[in-house]
Design a protein around this motif. Structure first.
Motif, PDB file in Angstrom:
ATOM      1  N   THR A  58       0.852  -1.185   0.000  1.00  0.00           N
ATOM      2  CA  THR A  58       0.000   0.000   0.000  1.00  0.00           C
ATOM      3  C   THR A  58       0.891   1.239   0.000  1.00  0.00           C
ATOM      4  OG1 THR A  58      -1.648  -1.211   1.293  1.00  0.00           O
ATOM      5  CG2 THR A  58      -1.867   1.182   1.207  1.00  0.00           C
ATOM      6  N   PRO A  59       0.975   1.948  -1.125  1.00  0.00           N
ATOM      7  CA  PRO A  59       1.975   3.014  -1.245  1.00  0.00           C
ATOM      8  C   PRO A  59       1.702   4.253  -0.410  1.00  0.00           C
ATOM      9  CG  PRO A  59       0.594   2.927  -3.210  1.00  0.00           C
ATOM     10  CD  PRO A  59       0.223   1.739  -2.375  1.00  0.00           C
ATOM     11  N   THR A  60       0.418   4.621  -0.220  1.00  0.00           N
ATOM     12  CA  THR A  60       0.093   5.875   0.443  1.00  0.00           C
ATOM     13  C   THR A  60      -0.804   5.612   1.642  1.00  0.00           C
ATOM     14  OG1 THR A  60       0.201   7.028  -1.685  1.00  0.00           O
ATOM     15  CG2 THR A  60      -0.858   8.188   0.132  1.00  0.00           C
ATOM     16  N   ARG A  96     -10.464   7.999  -0.605  1.00  0.00           N
ATOM     17  CA  ARG A  96      -9.147   7.956  -1.243  1.00  0.00           C
ATOM     18  C   ARG A  96      -8.479   6.599  -1.027  1.00  0.00           C
ATOM     19  NH1 ARG A  96      -6.411  12.793   1.648  1.00  0.00           N
ATOM     20  NH2 ARG A  96      -4.677  12.502   0.182  1.00  0.00           N
ATOM     21  N   ALA A  97      -8.671   6.031   0.174  1.00  0.00           N
ATOM     22  CA  ALA A  97      -8.103   4.716   0.447  1.00  0.00           C
ATOM     23  C   ALA A  97      -8.770   3.647  -0.403  1.00  0.00           C
ATOM     24  CB  ALA A  97      -8.251   4.384   1.926  1.00  0.00           C
ATOM     25  N   PHE A  98     -10.075   3.732  -0.582  1.00  0.00           N
ATOM     26  CA  PHE A  98     -10.788   2.792  -1.451  1.00  0.00           C
ATOM     27  C   PHE A  98     -10.279   2.894  -2.884  1.00  0.00           C
ATOM     28  CE2 PHE A  98     -14.636   2.497   1.457  1.00  0.00           C
ATOM     29  CZ  PHE A  98     -14.386   1.172   1.772  1.00  0.00           C
ATOM     30  N   ASP A  99     -10.101   4.121  -3.335  1.00  0.00           N
ATOM     31  CA  ASP A  99      -9.632   4.329  -4.708  1.00  0.00           C
ATOM     32  C   ASP A  99      -8.244   3.729  -4.898  1.00  0.00           C
ATOM     33  OD1 ASP A  99     -10.000   5.621  -7.353  1.00  0.00           O
ATOM     34  OD2 ASP A  99      -8.263   6.806  -6.719  1.00  0.00           O
ATOM     35  N   GLN A 100      -7.367   3.920  -3.908  1.00  0.00           N
ATOM     36  CA  GLN A 100      -6.022   3.352  -3.996  1.00  0.00           C
ATOM     37  C   GLN A 100      -6.061   1.830  -4.035  1.00  0.00           C
ATOM     38  OE1 GLN A 100      -1.994   4.449  -1.878  1.00  0.00           O
ATOM     39  NE2 GLN A 100      -3.281   3.403  -0.376  1.00  0.00           N
TER      40      GLN A 100
END
Length: 374
Positions: A16-18, A208-212
């Motif tokens: 998980t990069p971000t 944003r986490a879902f999108d990532q």
């Protein structure tokens, strides 16, 4: 298949990069690093699924890829780092992604070599393996990082073995302990760690986490803001929200709200449909989620009665009006709190002794109906 340190349906924290929504915790660690106050052991705490493991892997990459800060020389020292982010093409990042970084050791629950079944605890041999890790890798003088996920899983012998390492930490070693319930750890372990507490996520950060993660939450319930509803029901936990999404939890919750909208008139056909779905073959996860959502609904009813305020964010169509009607005052709130305690205890007992799931669900829903009538 997910591993013990991975949420089902989500990327591994290593990949998980971000990390979203945890700027305060990241900055606290970075400040300690840049000011020369890097502690040898860190306790990363907070509810499940909010990014503790992702932060641990970010810290590990950062520590192994970032050289020690130097005093000003002839040309001045390079500026201190302002972020934990490491270029994914950095050799350390590439090795960690491949599971081949010699300076990093991750401790999780392991399979029992006799039965090949996953243990439910981290055992003492898992911790003792760290001694060999430190001894074999000490010759190059590099930094070493250990991630324990989760420290809550350690049995007593494993916890005592880790405590000895915390009391006499190896040189240039950093231990990152992930804990969902730090109060359950040995007080002596907690006292030897610096704590980083992570916060629950806002709906925006969750989106944003879902999108990532490449997860489309959709919205089959008509609530309008599926991500906001997931954030509300999950308490700001991405992990819990992913589980809700994958198990169609929003629709199940909407079905529960629809069922109580007409109380005290009881829709037995709708209740039977929910009960039968929970009793289907291989539906243990959905059964468990259904009971969690029932408990959550009852808690929201109790809170509405106690405070006189319906939830600010609806997690299902018509939820706010339904809660306000069924819990108009504190007496009603107390009644819903009592039934939540009773049905929760009965559900846990029923699952433990393997009662018929359909009968257990239907009985719970009937008791809710009776409370509305009373």
């Amino acid at each position: 298949m997910s591993t013990p340190d991975q949420i089902e349906g989500a990327p591994h924290p290593r990949d998980t990069p971000t990390l979203f929504g945890q700027d305060v915790a990241e900055q606290a660690f970075l400040d300690a690093f840049t000011t020369g106050r890097l502690h040898h052991a860190w306790l990363l705490t907070g509810p499940r699924g909010i990014g503790k493991a992702t932060l641990a892997w970010r810290i590990a990459r950062f520590l192994l890829a970032t050289p020690p800060l130097e005093d000003d020389g002839l040309f001045g020292a390079p500026p201190p780092p302002t972020s934990l982010a490491i270029d994914p093409e950095h050799p350390v990042a590439r090795r960690i992604a491949a599971g081949a970084e010699p300076g990093l050791k991750a401790i999780t629950r392991t399979p029992n070599p006799t039965t090949d079944r996953m243990r439910d605890q981290i055992v003492v041999d898992d911790i003792r393996a760290l001694a060999g890790f430190f001894q074999l890798s000490a010759t190059d003088g590099g930094r070493r990082v250990v991630i324990v996920d989760a420290a809550d899983d350690m049995n007593t012998s494993a916890a005592n073995a880790l405590l000895k390492m915390l009391e006499e930490p190896p040189e240039r070693a950093t231990l990152l302990l992930i804990s969902h319930q730090p109060s359950g750890l040995l007080p002596t372990i907690r006292s030897r760690c610096r704590t980083l507490r992570l916060n629950t996520l806002s709906a925006e950060d969750m989106a944003r986490a879902f999108d990532q993660a490449g997860i489309d939450v959709g919205d089959a319930t008509g609530v309008g803001d599926a991500t906001g509803a997931l954030a509300e029901l999950s308490g700001g936990s991405v992990g819990a929200a992913i589980r809700l999404s994958l198990l169609d939890g929003l629709k199940t919750y909407a079905d529960l709200v629809a069922l109580i909208q007409n109380l005290p008139q009881f829709d037995r056909a709708a209740a039977l449909k929910l009960a039968e779905a929970a009793a289907a073959r291989g539906a243990d996860a959905k059964r468990d989620l259904l009971f969690e959502l029932i408990d959550l609904l009852l808690s929201r009813l109790a809170r509405t009665g106690a405070t006189g305020l319906a939830p600010g964010i609806e997690a299902a169509p018509g939820e706010a009006a339904t809660l306000a009607r069924l819990a108009p005052d504190q007496a009603a709130g107390r009644a819903w709190a009592q039934i939540a305690q009773e049905t929760g205890a009965r559900a846990r007992h029923g699952v433990a002794v393997n009662l018929d799931p359909a009968a257990l669900v239907l009985d719970t829903l009937i008791k809710i109906s009776q409370t509305a009538t009373g």
